[in-house]
Design a protein around this motif. Structure first.
Motif, PDB file in Angstrom:
ATOM      1  N   GLU A 166       0.823  -1.209   0.000  1.00  0.00           N
ATOM      2  CA  GLU A 166       0.000   0.000   0.000  1.00  0.00           C
ATOM      3  C   GLU A 166       0.856   1.259   0.000  1.00  0.00           C
ATOM      4  N   ARG A 167       1.920   1.230   0.791  1.00  0.00           N
ATOM      5  CA  ARG A 167       2.807   2.390   0.824  1.00  0.00           C
ATOM      6  C   ARG A 167       3.502   2.593  -0.517  1.00  0.00           C
TER       7      ARG A 167
ATOM      8  N   GLU B 105       1.220   4.307  -2.943  1.00  0.00           N
ATOM      9  CA  GLU B 105       1.100   5.740  -2.664  1.00  0.00           C
ATOM     10  C   GLU B 105       2.315   6.503  -3.181  1.00  0.00           C
TER      11      GLU B 105
END
Length: 284
Positions: free
Chosen positions: A136-137, A140
């Motif tokens: 997820e990071r 982003e």
């Protein structure tokens, strides 16, 4: 100095496995060699489907990702995340008090490579069912990378800044077109404006170059659906001045590179040819 997590590889290595910057700053400072190698580790899985090999290689890919997650910085003008310091290998962008300057932040090649690295990592993690939070990071951060831009001459910008004189430089180096080949971020079907800009960049750089450069350009012209120009570079490469027995390139340091580069992924000539396992048809 704080040591970031993960690992980084610069522009070359040797039998002692050294990975630090070496030689001149004009090429020795380039920090994304390891990212490129990791993309090839993911390519291996795409072609073979071997999850065992992918599992063994996963910590290597993850380590490269962790390094860049920790070291990317915000560009003050655009708010985008960029590598810094770096350069577009062996190409300078302006003169300062008589000295050629190559160091910069966020060259186009770095941004294209990191998009591929982050994509490779996310897909590898999904296949292996690992590190959901880190994935997820990475997603982003990927969205915040500086995009590939078109410059004042209609060319692919090589740097964040559109250096006017540098865009006119004739050179065997076309690092900013990594997005055309071996990546597939730029192609005539899905990104026609960027593809046209890539054509302009190749025209501006000229036709000269050693074997490895011509081999790279052969594949780029093929990806850009320009078979006549790809063939012309192939004819230029297969001459006594550039080739020796066994179709080896006469540029000593990279004979194998040009020999194999002009043949690898040859199905890219045909837009309808199938890709590796799990991929969609067509050039990638």
């Amino acid at each position: 100095m704080r040591r970031p997590p993960g690992w980084v590889l610069h522009h070359n290595t040797d039998g002692w496995r050294g990975t630090a910057p070496v030689d001149a700053a004009q090429y020795g400072m380039w920090p994304t060699g390891g990212a490129w190698l990791c993309v090839m580790l993911w390519d291996h899985y795409r072609f073979t489907g071997e999850t065992g090999a992918l599992s063994r290689n996963y910590p290597v890919i993850k380590g490269a990702v962790e390094f860049f997650l920790d070291t990317l910085v915000v560009d003050a003008k655009t708010g985008r995340l960029v590598t810094n310091p770096s350069q577009s290998p062996e190409v300078t962008h302006h003169q300062d008090e008589g000295e050629s300057v190559s160091i910069c932040a966020g060259p186009t090649m770095d941004m294209q490579l990191l998009r591929d690295l982050f994509d490779a990592y996310r897909q590898a993690a999904k296949v292996l069912g690992r590190d959901r939070g880190l994935v997820e990071r990475v997603s982003e951060v990927r969205d915040r990378l500086a995009p590939t831009k078109i410059g004042y001459l209609g060319q692919i910008q090589e740097w964040l800044e559109d250096w006017e004189e540098a865009a006119l430089v004739r050179s065997r180096h076309v690092s900013h077109l990594y997005g055309v080949f071996p990546s597939a971020q730029i192609n005539p079907r899905t990104t026609p404006e960027l593809a046209a800009a890539a054509v302009k960049s190749l025209e501006l750089r000229g036709t000269a170059g050693q074997g490895w450069s011509l081999a790279w350009k052969i594949n780029m012209w093929a990806r850009l659906l320009e078979p006549v120009r790809a063939y012309q570079h192939l004819a230029d490469l297969l001459t006594p001045a550039r080739s020796r027995s066994g179709s080896r390139n006469s540029w000593p340091a990279v004979r194998a590179g040009s020999t194999f580069s002009r043949t690898r992924r040859s199905w890219a000539w045909s837009p309808s040819a199938p890709g590796p396992p799990g991929s969609q048809a067509g050039p990638w």
